[in-house]
Design a protein around this motif. Structure first.
Motif, PDB file in Angstrom:
ATOM      1  N   THR A   1     -18.275 -10.322   4.992  1.00  0.00           N
ATOM      2  CA  THR A   1     -18.477 -10.902   3.794  1.00  0.00           C
ATOM      3  C   THR A   1     -17.447 -11.077   3.104  1.00  0.00           C
ATOM      4  O   THR A   1     -17.264 -11.510   2.637  1.00  0.00           O
ATOM      5  N   LEU A   2     -16.931 -10.124   2.211  1.00  0.00           N
ATOM      6  CA  LEU A   2     -16.205 -10.198   0.968  1.00  0.00           C
ATOM      7  C   LEU A   2     -14.732 -10.914   1.416  1.00  0.00           C
ATOM      8  O   LEU A   2     -14.318 -11.220   0.764  1.00  0.00           O
ATOM      9  N   ALA A   3     -14.825 -10.515   2.761  1.00  0.00           N
ATOM     10  CA  ALA A   3     -13.090 -10.700   3.524  1.00  0.00           C
ATOM     11  C   ALA A   3     -13.012 -12.369   3.971  1.00  0.00           C
ATOM     12  O   ALA A   3     -12.733 -13.138   3.080  1.00  0.00           O
ATOM     13  N   THR A   4     -13.916 -12.985   3.840  1.00  0.00           N
ATOM     14  CA  THR A   4     -14.457 -14.350   3.681  1.00  0.00           C
ATOM     15  C   THR A   4     -14.050 -14.888   2.276  1.00  0.00           C
ATOM     16  O   THR A   4     -14.216 -15.903   2.342  1.00  0.00           O
ATOM     17  N   HIS A   5     -14.594 -14.218   1.311  1.00  0.00           N
ATOM     18  CA  HIS A   5     -14.329 -14.891   0.483  1.00  0.00           C
ATOM     19  C   HIS A   5     -13.230 -14.504  -0.589  1.00  0.00           C
ATOM     20  O   HIS A   5     -13.156 -14.389  -1.789  1.00  0.00           O
ATOM     21  N   ALA A   6     -12.110 -13.906   0.225  1.00  0.00           N
ATOM     22  CA  ALA A   6     -10.660 -13.976  -0.090  1.00  0.00           C
ATOM     23  C   ALA A   6     -10.119 -12.940  -1.041  1.00  0.00           C
ATOM     24  O   ALA A   6      -9.934 -12.520  -2.055  1.00  0.00           O
ATOM     25  N   PHE A   7     -11.213 -11.479  -0.308  1.00  0.00           N
ATOM     26  CA  PHE A   7     -11.248 -10.410  -1.244  1.00  0.00           C
ATOM     27  C   PHE A   7     -10.834  -9.608  -0.310  1.00  0.00           C
ATOM     28  O   PHE A   7     -10.640  -9.634   1.064  1.00  0.00           O
TER      29      PHE A   7
END
Length: 237
Positions: free
Chosen positions: A51-57
């Protein structure tokens, strides 16, 4: 996305790396799952990372020793080694180490708070979800921990915290309220959300994590995540 597991020097420990290819260095979050030092909870680990990866983390999950190998100090060493590895390999991971923080859940929140208060911490921000703060459930977890509120200093990174007033495992007055007071006394920037619904161990509180969490979801408590992202944006992370 490239997903790989890297062993750490601490026995029975490793870090899962969710590396998103990027032409610029991205902020990163080290996720410390809960599980009472007896397991690494799926609800708090890979689903949060993705989920964080989908927010550019860039996202990472530390797998500290559990079950017969568990130990509070061993887990703290594993978390410190995770940060050391990520900072040392930041360039190849497309990671900005000046925007690298920690996000811990329950017992993982205790570890995240402890690490963030170390003088040599590499965490630039902290997220604590329904964290264990005081050593009130050590016997239940089978470990010997510490009161991490006693570790707070003026150098503690800015901290975002959330929980539920319905939480009976880590009640607000025994844990989050104590930590918030410690942060306030030291002048550390923080944000606290204590939801009227939900409960302990609810992760993202949405359908995605409820699938692996006994169908436990709460639309209201799920708002902690967009609030967390907005808080990070306010901090320029």
């Amino acid at each position: 996305m490239e997903i790989k597991n890297v062993p750490l020097a601490e026995p029975y420990s490793s870090v899962d790396i969710y590396h998103s290819q990027s032409d610029v260095a991205l902020p990163g979050v080290v996720i410390v799952p809960g599980g009472s030092y007896n397991k690494i909870m799926e609800r708090d680990s890979e689903r949060v990372a993705i989920t964080l990866a989908t927010h550019a983390f860039q996202a990472f999950v530390v797998r500290y020793p559990v079950l017969e190998h568990k130990g509070y100090r061993a887990a703290k060493r594993a978390l410190a080694q995770t940060f050391d590895y990520l900072v040392d390999h930041a360039a190849e991971l497309d990671l900005d180490p000046q925007r690298l923080g920690v996000l811990g859940f329950s017992a993982g929140g205790q570890l995240a708070a402890a690490y963030s208060n170390q003088p040599a911490t590499k965490a630039k921000f902290v997220g604590l979800g329904y964290p264990v703060i005081r050593p009130l459930i050590d016997q239940r977890m089978g470990v010997t921990t510490e009161d991490v509120s006693q570790l707070v200093t003026k150098q503690t990174p800015a901290t975002f915290m959330w929980g539920s007033i319905q939480d009976q495992l880590t009640p607000y007055l025994d844990h989050l309220a104590v930590y918030a007071q410690a942060l306030a006394k030291q002048g550390v920037p923080f944000e606290l959300h204590e939801f009227s619904t939900g409960g302990h161990g609810i992760a993202l509180a949405n359908k995605y994590t409820s699938i692996v969490n006994y169908d436990r979801a709460d639309e209201h408590m799920a708002k902690w995540f967009p609030l967390f992202l907005d808080w990070l944006q306010q901090l320029k992370f």
